[in-house]
Design an enzyme around this catalytic site. Sequence first.
Site, PDB file in Angstrom:
ATOM      1  N   ARG A 181      83.521  50.619  12.353  1.00 61.01           N
ATOM      2  CA  ARG A 181      84.923  50.882  11.845  1.00 61.01           C
ATOM      3  C   ARG A 181      85.631  52.096  12.295  1.00 61.01           C
ATOM      4  NH1 ARG A 181      84.731  49.054   5.721  1.00 61.01           N
ATOM      5  NH2 ARG A 181      82.260  49.002   6.008  1.00 61.01           N
ATOM      6  N   GLY A 213      68.532  45.848   9.145  1.00 63.89           N
ATOM      7  CA  GLY A 213      68.431  46.292   7.828  1.00 63.89           C
ATOM      8  C   GLY A 213      68.031  47.473   7.164  1.00 63.89           C
ATOM      9  N   GLY A 218      73.105  58.578   5.978  1.00 63.32           N
ATOM     10  CA  GLY A 218      73.933  59.457   6.831  1.00 63.32           C
ATOM     11  C   GLY A 218      75.221  59.649   6.857  1.00 63.32           C
ATOM     12  N   ASN A 261      75.595  49.476  -6.370  1.00 62.91           N
ATOM     13  CA  ASN A 261      74.290  50.226  -5.806  1.00 62.91           C
ATOM     14  C   ASN A 261      74.896  51.092  -4.994  1.00 62.91           C
ATOM     15  OD1 ASN A 261      71.847  51.017  -4.680  1.00 62.91           O
ATOM     16  ND2 ASN A 261      71.958  49.225  -3.242  1.00 62.91           N
ATOM     17  N   ASN A 284      93.673 105.933  22.213  1.00 64.88           N
ATOM     18  CA  ASN A 284      94.886 104.936  22.218  1.00 64.88           C
ATOM     19  C   ASN A 284      95.203 104.251  23.286  1.00 64.88           C
ATOM     20  OD1 ASN A 284      97.735 105.109  20.582  1.00 64.88           O
ATOM     21  ND2 ASN A 284      98.086 105.070  22.680  1.00 64.88           N
TER      22      ASN A 284
END
Length: 493
Positions: A28, A95, A119, A186, A391
Amino acid sequence: MPSRKPRASNGSYAGLAAIVLAAGKGTRMRSSRAKVLHELLGRPLVAYPVELARVIGADPVLVVLGHQREAVEAALLARFGIGALSVVEQAEQRGTGHAVRLAMPALRGFGGIVLILYGDVPLLRRETLQALVGTARRYGCLAMVTTTPPNPTGYGRVLRDQRGHVIGVVEEKDASREERAITEVNAGIYAAPAPFLRTATGGLVARNVQREYYLTDVVARAAREIGVSAVEADYRDVAGINDRHQLAQAEALMRDRINRAWMTHVTFRDPAAAAVEPDVDLGVDVEIGRNVSLRGRTRVGHGARIDDGVVLTDVEVGAGAQVMPYTVAAESVIGPRAVVGPFAHLRPGTRLAAEVHVGNFVEMKNSEVGRGSKANHLSYVGDAVVGEKVNIGAGTITCNYDGYEKHRTVIEDQAFIGSDTQLVAPVRVGRRAVVAAGTTVTRDVPPGALAISRAPQIDKAGYAQKAARRYAEKVAAKGEAKPATKPAGKPAV
Ligand code: UD1
Ligand code: CA
C-alpha cells in the site's frame, strides 16, 4: 494477571531477546522502496523498533527480512553498526508465525523472554514494552499488547472468556459476524518465554483463509498452557504504517511528542512547524523559530537561537550563538556566540570558533575560522584556514579548485582582506597583512604587507556629454520611428 497458572517465576527467564518482523512488502505504500525504509523524522521506520529493543536491553536483536533484504540490512548496518543485530532471511512471506519460527533457531539454548515487534510500528512507547516484558517475566506467561482503535477493521480481534481472560485472537478474514463486532484488537506485539515460543511456533499449521502461519494461533495455545496477559495501549502508539497518509500522521505525532518533551526548557515559536529529529540535543533556553529542521545529531548549546527557516544537519551550535533565518548548514560547528546568516550556507567541515560572524550569501566549506573573524557578505571560503580577528570583505573568493585538485588558503590572524579579492590557492596571507580591494592574490603575502593588484584607473573628461550627443545624432539620421497603428476591427477568420 494471566488467565492460567499465575505464578511468580523467581528470576528465571533471565535475558531478553527481540525479534523484529520486517519481511513484508508494504504494497500500500506503492513504492519502489521497501516500506520499512521509508523515513519518519529522518530515520527509516525499521530503526525505531530495533532501537527501542536495544534501549530496553534486548540482546540479541533479530530482524526478519525478506522484501529488499539487502537494502534494509544495509540501512540497519549503517545505523547500528556490525554486530548490533542479526538478520534472519524469510524469502517467502508465509505469515507472522512462519517469520518467528524461522528466527527461533538463532535463539538456540536461549531460555529468557522473547519480545516480538513489527518493523512498521514506530510510535511504540518504551513504557509499554517494559510493562509487557515485566509481565511475561513475572508470570512466565505470554504478554500481548491490545488496543481499541476507533475502527478495528483489518485487525485480529481479541477473544476473551466470561471472566475476561484472553483465550485467543481471530483474524478478521476468519472471524464470524459476532467476532468482527469485537472492538479490542491485537496490536501484534508480544513477549513470551523462549521455550514456549519455540514449541508453539514449531507446531503452527496454516489452516485458515489466508493459508498463512498465524503467530496469533500461539495466543490460544498460551491461554491453555502458560496463561495470557494483555497490556492495553493507546491505539495511536501501536498503529502500523501501511500507506503514506499514515506515515505523515505518524510523523506529526512523533514530532509533537519530541517537541513537547523539549518544551521543559526550549521555546518553540511554532512547534507544529519545527521538525526536530530524535537524535538531536537541545540546551536550556534554546529558541526555535518557524519552519526549522534540526536533523541527524545536531546539538544546540544553551541560549542559542535558531531562527525561521533554518536547516541544520549534524551541526554543533555553541551556547549563545545566533543562527539567522534561512541558514543551511551540515556537518559543521558554529562556535559560542557566533552569528551566522541570514542566508548563509555552511557545508561539511566548516568550523567556526567563538564570536565568528558569517553573513548573507556567504558559503563556506571545509574551513576553519578563528575567534572573532568576520565574513559578512557574498563570499566563498573553501578549504581555508582563517585565523583570529580576520576581516574578509564582501565578494571575497577562495579559488580553491584548479579543475583537478583542491588547494588550501591560509589567512593568518588579523589580516584584512579587501572586497572583491580572489585568493588563488595554494596561497597564504600573513599576519596583519592587508589585501587591497579588487586584488587577485596569486603569491603569498608577507606578514604586515599590503598586496595590491589592480589595473590602473583612467579618467576620460567630458565622456558622458559626448556619448549623449553621438546617440542623438544617430536617432535623427534614421528619422523618427512611427508609432504602430491599431488594426481596425477584429482580424478576419
Ligand atoms: C497481524 C496479526 C493481527 C494484528 C495485526 C496488527 C497475525 C496473523 N495477525 O496482522 O492479529 O491485528 O498484525 O497489525 O499475526 N511479516 C513478516 N513476514 C510474514 C508476514 C508478516 O515479516 O510472513 C511482518 C510484516 O512485514 C509486518 C508484520 O509482520 O511488519 C505484520 O504483518 P502484517 O501482514 O501487517 O500483519 P497481519 O498478518 O495482517
Ligand atoms: Ca498479512
